[in-house]
Write an enzyme that holds these catalytic residues in place. Structure first.
Site, PDB file in Angstrom:
ATOM      1  N   ASN A  73       3.186   5.945  -9.768  1.00  0.00           N
ATOM      2  CA  ASN A  73       2.005   6.070 -10.610  1.00  0.00           C
ATOM      3  C   ASN A  73       0.690   5.838  -9.880  1.00  0.00           C
ATOM      4  OD1 ASN A  73       0.497   5.846 -13.339  1.00  0.00           O
ATOM      5  ND2 ASN A  73       0.140   3.857 -12.370  1.00  0.00           N
TER       6      ASN A  73
ATOM      7  N   LYS B  51      -2.915  16.412  -8.239  1.00  0.00           N
ATOM      8  CA  LYS B  51      -2.011  16.299  -9.381  1.00  0.00           C
ATOM      9  C   LYS B  51      -1.178  17.563  -9.564  1.00  0.00           C
ATOM     10  CE  LYS B  51      -3.002  12.103 -10.426  1.00  0.00           C
ATOM     11  NZ  LYS B  51      -1.986  11.023 -10.245  1.00  0.00           N
TER      12      LYS B  51
ATOM     13  N   TYR C  62      -8.735  15.489  -6.946  1.00  0.00           N
ATOM     14  CA  TYR C  62      -7.841  14.955  -7.984  1.00  0.00           C
ATOM     15  C   TYR C  62      -7.045  16.083  -8.632  1.00  0.00           C
ATOM     16  CZ  TYR C  62      -6.272  12.194 -12.005  1.00  0.00           C
ATOM     17  OH  TYR C  62      -5.498  11.546 -12.936  1.00  0.00           O
TER      18      TYR C  62
ATOM     19  N   ASP D 269       0.875  -1.181   0.000  1.00  0.00           N
ATOM     20  CA  ASP D 269       0.000   0.000   0.000  1.00  0.00           C
ATOM     21  C   ASP D 269       0.905   1.221   0.000  1.00  0.00           C
ATOM     22  OD1 ASP D 269      -1.651   2.158   0.694  1.00  0.00           O
ATOM     23  OD2 ASP D 269      -2.897   0.951   2.025  1.00  0.00           O
ATOM     24  N   VAL D 270       0.746   2.108  -0.985  1.00  0.00           N
ATOM     25  CA  VAL D 270       1.658   3.245  -1.098  1.00  0.00           C
ATOM     26  C   VAL D 270       1.502   4.262   0.024  1.00  0.00           C
ATOM     27  CG1 VAL D 270       1.899   3.037  -3.596  1.00  0.00           C
ATOM     28  CG2 VAL D 270       0.110   4.529  -2.640  1.00  0.00           C
TER      29      VAL D 270
END
Length: 264
Positions: free
Chosen positions: A107, A174, A170, A80-81
């Site tokens: 990613n 980003k 989002y 899990d990042v």
């Protein structure tokens, strides 16, 4: 789950050698589907040792099988990042298996699509946790083990430059990823670690396929892309390879927009 590689055959070890990537080891998070899977298969075809990292190991194993069928080297590691300990274990396993880490593609990402006034705070925080904290932790745990230097690509988005309604967390996350690439490369370039970001436009994946099959939604998205179409995942392999290539020593802290002109 069966993964069929659509990566162009032109992505060969010879091209990997030309970019000085063949034989190097790359860690890719979110490699179980979509952009991550396509990049993993493409870089594998170019002769890289690919370590795919994701929470859903069943899908990750399917990508690994596709890599094996095309003759590539692929190691699947569940992590899990947002969990630094799990990421550290994944990076350590990479070093143990291949002797080091040369490249990273951070990613993994998620989205919550809802009007800002209605979006639960928990959903907003969840997107930021994966898309910003997860990218940061991936980069940092890898950098601590990249003793001989290396390259990183962080996945941003064309939405980082041009916000869209209902995508508040989002869009914000980003944009933060692009700034993170600038900051980290300034801190680490003296250690031989270059960090850049890639910003794709709306890209067709299994996760969003249902959305794009809605003609109204698809038409609205395409209307904002001068090239007039949605991008395919395999179209990101070469741009990522270009950013990872050790031959691009003067390219640092940049966000490469691969978006059909959407961010213009």
């Amino acid at each position: 789950m069966v993964v069929t590689s659509t990566v162009p055959a032109e992505l060969s070890p010879a091209l990997g050698s030309a970019l000085d990537l063949a034989g190097r080891t790359v860690v890719i998070t979110g490699a179980n589907s979509g952009i991550g899977a396509a990049v993993a298969l493409g870089l594998g075809r170019m002769g890289m040792n690919v370590v795919g990292v994701a929470r859903r190991t069943d899908k990750l194993e399917a990508v690994g099988l596709a890599a094996k069928e095309q003759g590539s080297t692929f190691l699947a590691v569940g992590a899990d990042v947002t969990d630094e300990d799990q990421l550290a274990a994944a990076m350590d396993r990479t070093v143990e298996t291949f002797g080091g880490i040369d490249c990273v593609v951070a990613n993994a990402g998620i989205a919550a699509v809802q009007p800002a006034l209605d979006m639960p705070a928990e959903d907003f925080r969840s997107v930021l946790d994966v898309n910003i904290s997860g990218v940061f932790l991936t980069a940092r745990t890898a950098a601590r083990r990249m003793t001989g230097g290396g390259t990183m690509v962080l996945t941003s988005s064309s939405f980082a430059k041009r916000g869209f309604n209902d995508w508040a967390p989002y869009n914000a996350s980003k944009a933060a990823v692009s700034m993170l690439a600038q900051t980290l490369t300034q801190e680490w370039v003296a250690k031989g670690i270059r960090v850049n970001a890639i910003a794709p436009t709306a890209t067709l994946t299994d996760v969003n396929r249902a959305l794009f099959e809605n003609p109204d939604f698809s038409a609205g998205v395409v209307a904002g892309i001068p090239s007039g179409r949605i991008m395919q995942t395999e179209e990101l392999v070469l741009p990522v390879a270009f950013l990872l290539s050790p031959r691009n020593q003067m390219m640092i802290g940049q966000t490469l927009f691969v978006d059909g002109g959407q961010a213009l």
